[in-house]
Design an enzyme around this catalytic site. Structure first.
Site, short mmCIF file in Angstrom:
data_model
loop_
_atom_site.label_atom_id
_atom_site.label_comp_id
_atom_site.label_asym_id
_atom_site.label_seq_id
_atom_site.Cartn_x
_atom_site.Cartn_y
_atom_site.Cartn_z
CG ASP A 38 -2.09 0.94 1.08
OD1 ASP A 38 -2.38 1.39 -0.05
OD2 ASP A 38 -2.72 1.25 2.11
CG HIS A 80 -0.27 1.49 -9.18
ND1 HIS A 80 -0.49 1.24 -7.84
CD2 HIS A 80 -1.35 2.20 -9.61
CE1 HIS A 80 -1.67 1.78 -7.50
NE2 HIS A 80 -2.19 2.36 -8.55
CG LEU A 133 9.57 -17.42 -1.99
CD1 LEU A 133 9.36 -17.26 -0.48
CD2 LEU A 133 10.12 -16.10 -2.55
C1 IPE Z 1 -5.44 -2.75 0.10
O1 IPE Z 1 -5.11 -1.43 -0.13
C2 IPE Z 1 -5.41 -3.52 -1.18
C3 IPE Z 1 -4.11 -3.71 -1.79
C4 IPE Z 1 -2.98 -3.24 -1.36
C5 IPE Z 1 -4.10 -4.48 -2.99
P1 IPE Z 1 -6.22 -0.31 -0.38
O2 IPE Z 1 -5.50 0.95 -0.60
O3 IPE Z 1 -7.16 -0.77 -1.43
O4 IPE Z 1 -7.00 -0.32 1.02
P2 IPE Z 1 -7.88 0.80 1.72
O5 IPE Z 1 -8.88 1.26 0.72
O6 IPE Z 1 -6.94 1.89 2.13
O7 IPE Z 1 -8.47 0.13 2.91
C1 IPE Z 2 -1.69 0.01 -3.32
O1 IPE Z 2 -1.41 1.37 -3.39
C2 IPE Z 2 -1.88 -0.63 -4.68
C3 IPE Z 2 -3.23 -1.15 -4.91
C4 IPE Z 2 -4.23 -1.10 -4.07
C5 IPE Z 2 -3.47 -1.77 -6.19
P1 IPE Z 2 -2.58 2.43 -3.43
O2 IPE Z 2 -2.93 2.69 -4.84
O3 IPE Z 2 -3.70 2.01 -2.56
O4 IPE Z 2 -1.85 3.69 -2.82
P2 IPE Z 2 -2.49 4.78 -1.88
O5 IPE Z 2 -3.07 4.08 -0.70
O6 IPE Z 2 -3.55 5.48 -2.67
O7 IPE Z 2 -1.35 5.66 -1.51
MG MG Z 3 -4.13 2.34 -0.61
#
Ligand code: IPE
Ligand code: IPE
Ligand code: MG
Length: 237
Positions: free
Chosen positions: A18, A35, A128
């Site tokens: 995240d 990403h 792994l």
């Molecule tokens: C959780 O992150 C999902 C992934 C990292 C794939 P999100 O960014 O979607 O979660 P919330 O919305 O902050 O809970």
């Molecule tokens: C996690 O990073 C990747 C996915 C959920 C696919 P985010 O896209 O949620 O990044 P933030 O939370 O907006 O910074």
């Molecule tokens: Mg996120």
């Protein structure tokens, strides 16, 4: 359960990748660049996890809720996933077994074919176990398990009284995977967001403010060190 190099090291580590969006935003870049950067971290941390002897490594890559994002971001993520699937061959060369968990019917045929191919060619490897959660949701996983069990009851194969925790476990996507020991979530959020909710019943958690694209080998070391200092009691004394 498999033996590990050090008795108290986690056997199964889960990572919620995240903070990619915020990493990009801080730099005035489109979220998709975050990403891409996150995908680089994925590579570094996967290699390193193998070096430090982690046996099972599960990444949360795309949740059942992530479809709610703007279409252009979803498209960018699918595009990245498609391209990144080719990169998995490098891990396979290193004897990494790859599995994808989640509902893959939502992905394009091209992506599904690649997923299946990576799983098949790496199926015999054990150095792994790399598990990627793609269109994964813990609630969907448990609901699916309940449906499978209901079908067995309907067919008369089992009675409701035969439904045990072990039977539930055997119907999850992670049927053959040990429970997660340590869950790492970067980016400062302190929640599971529907990640491995059954498997994490007794997991230890490690949260850090570092954003996923900045997450380093040192950060993984810190998480493992923190884990080693935890006292896991599993309800005992
Ligand atoms: C959780 O992150 C999902 C992934 C990292 C794939 P999100 O960014 O979607 O979660 P919330 O919305 O902050 O809970
Ligand atoms: C996690 O990073 C990747 C996915 C959920 C696919 P985010 O896209 O949620 O990044 P933030 O939370 O907006 O910074
Ligand atoms: Mg996120």
């Amino acid at each position: 359960m498999p033996e590990n190099k050090e008795a108290r090291s986690p056997i199964h580590v889960g990572i919620i990748m995240d903070g990619n969006g915020r990493w990009a935003k801080k730099r005035g870049l489109p979220r998709k660049v975050g990403h891409w950067e996150g995908a680089k971290t994925f590579k570094t941390i996967t290699r390193y996890s193998k070096d430090v002897g982690i046996r099972y490594l599960t990444y949360y890559a795309f949740s059942t809720e992530n479809w709610k994002r703007p279409q252009d971001e979803v498209d960018a993520l699918m595009d990245l996933f498609d391209k990144y699937l080719d990169e998995f061959d490098k891990f396979i060369k290193d004897k990494v077994r790859i599995r994808f968990i989640g509902d893959r019917t939502a992905f394009s045929q091209k992506i599904r074919d690649k997923m299946q191919q990576k799983e098949e060619i790496s199926a015999q490897f054990t150095d792994l176990n790399l598990i990627i959660c793609a269109n994964y949701g813990g609630r969907a996983e448990i609901t699916n398990a309940a449906r499978l069990i209901a079908e067995d009851v309907k067919k008369g194969l089992i009675e409701p009284a035969d439904i045990t925790e072990e039977l539930m476990q055997s119907k999850l996507y992670t049927a053959e995977i040990p429970p997660v020991d340590l869950i790492i979530r970067p980016s400062g959020e302190m929640r599971l967001s529907n990640f491995l909710i059954w498997q994490a019943a007794y997991a230890e958690y490690y949260f850090t403010d570092v954003l996923w694209p900045d997450f380093s080998k040192k950060d993984l070391d810190k998480a493992i060190e923190a884990y080693k200092n935890r006292d896991r009691r599993f309800g005992g004394v």
